[in-house]
Design an enzyme around this catalytic site. Structure first.
Site, PDB file in Angstrom:
ATOM      1  N   ARG A   1      28.247  58.584 -22.315  1.00  0.00           N
ATOM      2  CA  ARG A   1      29.350  58.140 -23.171  1.00  0.00           C
ATOM      3  C   ARG A   1      30.046  59.305 -23.843  1.00  0.00           C
ATOM      4  NH1 ARG A   1      25.236  54.398 -26.314  1.00  0.00           N
ATOM      5  NH2 ARG A   1      23.990  56.105 -25.511  1.00  0.00           N
TER       6      ARG A   1
ATOM      7  N   LYS B   1       7.221  53.847 -30.070  1.00  0.00           N
ATOM      8  CA  LYS B   1       8.557  53.412 -30.501  1.00  0.00           C
ATOM      9  C   LYS B   1       8.544  51.992 -31.039  1.00  0.00           C
ATOM     10  CE  LYS B   1      12.785  54.848 -28.292  1.00  0.00           C
ATOM     11  NZ  LYS B   1      13.537  54.973 -27.031  1.00  0.00           N
TER      12      LYS B   1
ATOM     13  N   SER C   1      23.103  50.318 -28.177  1.00  0.00           N
ATOM     14  CA  SER C   1      22.109  49.327 -28.604  1.00  0.00           C
ATOM     15  C   SER C   1      21.802  49.499 -30.090  1.00  0.00           C
ATOM     16  CB  SER C   1      20.819  49.475 -27.799  1.00  0.00           C
ATOM     17  OG  SER C   1      21.032  49.127 -26.456  1.00  0.00           O
TER      18      SER C   1
ATOM     19  N   HIS D   1      25.497  48.963 -20.618  1.00  0.00           N
ATOM     20  CA  HIS D   1      24.458  49.014 -19.577  1.00  0.00           C
ATOM     21  C   HIS D   1      24.912  48.242 -18.338  1.00  0.00           C
ATOM     22  CE1 HIS D   1      21.558  49.315 -23.200  1.00  0.00           C
ATOM     23  NE2 HIS D   1      21.565  50.499 -22.636  1.00  0.00           N
TER      24      HIS D   1
HETATM   25  P1  ADP Z   1      17.163  55.144 -24.008  1.00  0.00           P
HETATM   26  O1  ADP Z   1      16.167  54.716 -25.032  1.00  0.00           O
HETATM   27  O2  ADP Z   1      16.579  55.733 -22.763  1.00  0.00           O
HETATM   28  O3  ADP Z   1      18.340  55.939 -24.529  1.00  0.00           O
HETATM   29  P2  ADP Z   1      19.046  52.971 -23.731  1.00  0.00           P
HETATM   30  O4  ADP Z   1      18.715  51.573 -23.423  1.00  0.00           O
HETATM   31  O5  ADP Z   1      19.646  53.246 -25.077  1.00  0.00           O
HETATM   32  O6  ADP Z   1      17.717  53.749 -23.499  1.00  0.00           O
HETATM   33  O7  ADP Z   1      20.024  53.555 -22.630  1.00  0.00           O
HETATM   34  C1  ADP Z   1      19.722  53.537 -21.266  1.00  0.00           C
HETATM   35  C2  ADP Z   1      20.817  54.230 -20.481  1.00  0.00           C
HETATM   36  O8  ADP Z   1      22.043  53.542 -20.668  1.00  0.00           O
HETATM   37  C3  ADP Z   1      21.115  55.671 -20.904  1.00  0.00           C
HETATM   38  O9  ADP Z   1      21.461  56.407 -19.745  1.00  0.00           O
HETATM   39  C4  ADP Z   1      22.307  55.547 -21.796  1.00  0.00           C
HETATM   40  O10 ADP Z   1      23.074  56.733 -21.813  1.00  0.00           O
HETATM   41  C5  ADP Z   1      23.048  54.442 -21.070  1.00  0.00           C
HETATM   42  N1  ADP Z   1      23.981  53.742 -21.949  1.00  0.00           N
HETATM   43  C6  ADP Z   1      23.729  53.093 -23.091  1.00  0.00           C
HETATM   44  N2  ADP Z   1      24.854  52.548 -23.617  1.00  0.00           N
HETATM   45  C7  ADP Z   1      25.849  52.872 -22.756  1.00  0.00           C
HETATM   46  C8  ADP Z   1      27.271  52.648 -22.736  1.00  0.00           C
HETATM   47  N3  ADP Z   1      27.889  51.983 -23.711  1.00  0.00           N
HETATM   48  N4  ADP Z   1      27.965  53.145 -21.694  1.00  0.00           N
HETATM   49  C9  ADP Z   1      27.331  53.835 -20.719  1.00  0.00           C
HETATM   50  N5  ADP Z   1      26.026  54.100 -20.684  1.00  0.00           N
HETATM   51  C10 ADP Z   1      25.290  53.636 -21.685  1.00  0.00           C
END
Ligand code: ADP
Length: 151
Positions: free
Chosen positions: A90, A41, A128, A17
């Site tokens: 990703r 959620k 995450s 992130h």
């Molecule tokens: P959501 O519940 O909306 O998927 P996340 O917190 O998991 O929320 O992810 C938010 C954003 O960050 C999304 O666009 C996701 O693709 C991006 N993201 C998460 N991990 C990575 C990573 N390792 N590299 C690039 N983008 C990421």
């Protein structure tokens, strides 16, 4: 002014992130990290804790703002005057999922453009979900998250 909303759960914020937010700052005047509140959620970390962590990580970046929102992301963009939605990619599976959402958002509000940034080889394997799994099993999560994230 180019304002991008970067929405997500950030449960917790990872180095993946951080990379997307930091890269976003070279394209946008402001990046608003928006933590979605979804009562359906289950989260590992409390929303205020997640917000505080992100604020701590970006405390020296005045162009990064952290907010909590509810409801449709695209409506929230409109409400706060964000003209771009920022998302990270990703993998192909991220793309398949994201393109459906981006298409629906474009239908609902054609003024707001979704912009995707690719993760780098250093972060494309971080999620995450994996970090939470490491945390609940008492593993060393420090490789995957910024140093400000500790509990
Ligand atoms: P959501 O519940 O909306 O998927 P996340 O917190 O998991 O929320 O992810 C938010 C954003 O960050 C999304 O666009 C996701 O693709 C991006 N993201 C998460 N991990 C990575 C990573 N390792 N590299 C690039 N983008 C990421």
């Amino acid at each position: 002014m180019k304002i991008a909303l970067f929405p997500g759960s950030f449960d917790p914020l990872t180095k993946g992130h951080v990379e997307i937010i930091t890269k976003g700052l070279s394209f946008f005047d402001k990046v608003i990290v928006a933590i979605g509140r979804n009562s359906q959620k289950k989260y590992l970390f409390d929303i205020e804790t997640r917000k505080q962590w992100i604020s701590d990580v970006f405390k020296d970046f005045p162009s990064v703002e952290v907010v909590i929102y509810e409801g449709l992301t695209i409506d929230f963009c409109h409400k706060i005057g964000a003209n771009f939605l920022l998302r990270g990619l990703r993998s192909c599976s991220d793309f398949e999922y994201e393109k459906g959402i981006a298409f629906a958002n474009k239908e609902m509000n054609p003024q707001i453009e979704t912009v995707f940034l690719l993760s780098s080889p250093a972060t494309f394997n971080i999620s995450s979900t994996i970090v939470r799994d490491i945390i609940v099993n008492n593993g060393d999560y420090s490789h995957f998250v910024p140093k400000e994230i500790k509990f």
